[in-house]
Structure formats: structure tokens, C-alpha cells
Enzyme design. Structure first.
Site, PDB file in Angstrom:
ATOM      1  N   ASP A   1      -1.831  -0.660   5.961  1.00 31.90           N
ATOM      2  CA  ASP A   1      -2.084  -0.049   7.273  1.00 31.90           C
ATOM      3  C   ASP A   1      -3.546   0.076   7.649  1.00 31.90           C
ATOM      4  O   ASP A   1      -3.857   0.405   8.797  1.00 31.90           O
ATOM      5  CB  ASP A   1      -1.453   1.344   7.338  1.00 31.90           C
TER       6      ASP A   1
ATOM      7  N   ASP B   1      -0.236   5.332   0.842  1.00 34.83           N
ATOM      8  CA  ASP B   1      -0.471   6.309   1.907  1.00 34.83           C
ATOM      9  C   ASP B   1      -0.600   5.636   3.263  1.00 34.83           C
ATOM     10  O   ASP B   1      -1.431   4.744   3.457  1.00 34.83           O
ATOM     11  CB  ASP B   1      -1.733   7.126   1.617  1.00 34.83           C
TER      12      ASP B   1
ATOM     13  N   ASP C   1       0.854  -1.181   0.000  1.00 29.43           N
ATOM     14  CA  ASP C   1       0.000   0.000   0.000  1.00 29.43           C
ATOM     15  C   ASP C   1       0.897   1.240   0.000  1.00 29.43           C
ATOM     16  O   ASP C   1       2.096   1.162   0.303  1.00 29.43           O
ATOM     17  CB  ASP C   1      -0.893  -0.041   1.245  1.00 29.43           C
TER      18      ASP C   1
END
Length: 271
Positions: free
Chosen positions: A214, A15, A13
Site C-alpha cells: 500500500d 500494515d 505487506d
């Protein structure tokens, strides 16, 4: 156990994971990116961002030419050497950005849901929302198979909105900062499985996979990985997996690219 020497794919991922949520800094991860590149380990970026944004970031990170997963799995950018694959250079899942926009405009007009899409504003406004430059913000508007929006209504109305989208074959997904609408058939997990199968077909051996993310929207991706790093999120709930066997899943103590580096250190440096 696994090692950096064996056939390996790393899915990440952006951001809040490889990139800092606010500054977009990635330097803490730079040493590992260099090491993986030297070992010919593909680092496959996965994000809600557009393909145009991610191609720019690929170049910045030294990952150009590799496949990537854009728009939460609705778009797969193929590797440069995969020119013989049908659909090159991109495979798009489900209905188009324009068709989704028409659905959203109809719901907003007839059922009075309150939201603002990236199509409703200019690049200067998006730059203000995101902290990106105007040129980078312009790339965020080049959606091909999803719509990004800010929700401005109640939680009750959100539940109704989600149900209506589901009835229409669409899904409503929360990202690090914004919400995303895309075809119900699309997903980071499906896109990752397709890429894994392609590498297996080309090499004759299934690669070992490591995924890093996240947030809750990364959970489907991490579920299909052999090993997973759940990077500590900033002011939001992290992802939860069905099986968090410590031998295969690591939750970091650090956030963003510091956590990304921690995850790689955990799975490789100790081995």
C-alpha cells in the site's frame, strides 16, 4: 494470465495491506487466505516488523512454517523445510541492529538530530503509540538488523540526516507509521528475489508471483513481481511503479484487508 492452480507465490505487506492500519483486523482477507492455503499457495509476509512479531502473526493467520521477509528485507526467516540452507533459521543482510544503534546515537549526540527510537522507550510506550498489547509491543523491540524511530526534527534536517546515513552505507525508509534505518544493501525486493530463486531451485520451475502493498516503501517489492496489487492507502501516497500495465497492476478502491481481498478477486475470480 495466470491461475491459482499453477506454481504461485503471493507476497504481502502487512500494515495497511493485509492488516487494517488501526485495528489490525484481517478478517476480510480470511476467505482468500483459506483458499490459498488449501491450494498450497505460499503467502509470504513482507514487513518492517521484526521476525518475532511476524512469526506471531504467521501463526495467527495460519501461515506458520512459510518463509517471511522482516525488517524491510534485512531479515529473511526461512521456511521450516529449508533446514539445509546455510544460515537457517534466519538470514540477516548487512550490519546488525546494535551497530546501527551505535551510529544513530553518535549522530544524535554529535550532530543533534532529533528522533526517538524504539530502543529509547519501554514496551508500555510502544503499546500506546501503536495500539498493540504490551506483550506484542515487546516483540517490536526485538530488531536484528534495523532500527525503528519517530522523526522529531524538520524536513531540512531530515534531508541532512538521510545524506549522512547514505554516506555511512545505511538507508532511511518511511513506513506506514514510523521510519526505519537499515543497511543500504537490504530491501524487500532483494529478499523476495532470493526467496523466488530458492523456490525455483527446489521445484525446477520459476513460480508466478503476485505482490500486494500500500505504500511507497512497497514499490521495490511490487516492481519485481509478475503481478501487483497497490492497495489504497490511508492518508498517504500510494506506491508508484515504473510500468502500471492494467493487465499486471491493479489499484484497489478499498483500503487494508478489504483492498487485499479486492486485489485477489480481481486477478483470480474473473479468470
Amino acid at each position: 494470465m495466470f491461475s491459482i492452480q499453477q506454481p504461485l507465490l503471493v507476497f504481502s505487506d502487512l500494515d495497511g495491506t493485509l492488516l487494517d492500519s488501526h485495528s489490525y483486523d484481517w478478517q476480510p482477507a480470511a476467505p482468500w487466505l483459506s483458499r490459498l492455503r488449501e491450494a498450497n499457495v505460499p503467502v509470504i509476509l513482507c514487513s518492517s516488523k521484526t521476525s518475532a512479531e511476524m512469526l506471531y502473526l504467521q501463526k495467527t493467520l495460519g501461515l506458520q512454517g512459510l518463509p517471511l521477509i522482516a525488517e524491510n528485507g534485512a531479515v529473511i526467516q526461512l521456511a521450516e523445510q529449508w533446514q539445509d540452507i546455510d544460515g537457517f533459521p534466519r538470514i540477516i543482510s548487512g550490519i546488525s541492529h546494535g551497530e546501527i544503534s551505535q551510529v544513530l546515537n553518535t549522530l544524535r549526540e554529535k550532530e543533534h538530530f532529533k528522533f526517538t527510537t524504539f530502543d529509547d522507550v519501554d514496551d508500555a510506550t510502544i503499546a500506546e503509540w501503536t495500539g498493540l498489547s504490551r506483550s506484542q509491543a515487546a516483540l517490536t523491540q526485538l530488531h536484528e538488523a534495523s532500527v525503528t524511530l519517530i522523526w522529531r526534527d524538520s524536513d531540512e534536517r531530515m534531508a541532512q540526516f538521510t545524506a549522512r546515513l547514505n554516506e555511512l552505507g545505511l538507508q532511511f525508509m518511511q513506513g506506514a507509521r514510523f521510519w526505519h534505518v537499515l543497511d543500504a544493501s537490504a530491501g524487500k525486493d532483494q529478499a523476495a528475489n532470493w526467496i523466488i530463486a530458492t523456490y525455483q531451485q527446489l521445484s525446477g520451475k520459476r513460480p508466478t508471483t503476485l505482490g500486494l502493498g500500500d505504500g511507497p516503501n512497497d514499490a521495490p517489492l511490487l516492481e519485481v513481481m509478475d503481478y501487483a496489487v497497490i492497495v489504497k492507502g490511508l492518508n498517504r501516497e500510494g506506491g508508484h511503479l515504473h510500468d502500471e500495465d492494467p493487465a499486471h497492476v491493479w489499484r484497489t478502491q478499498r483500503e487494508g484487508p478489504e483492498g487485499w481481498r479486492e486485489g485477489l478477486d480481481h486477478f483470480f475470480s474473473a479468470r
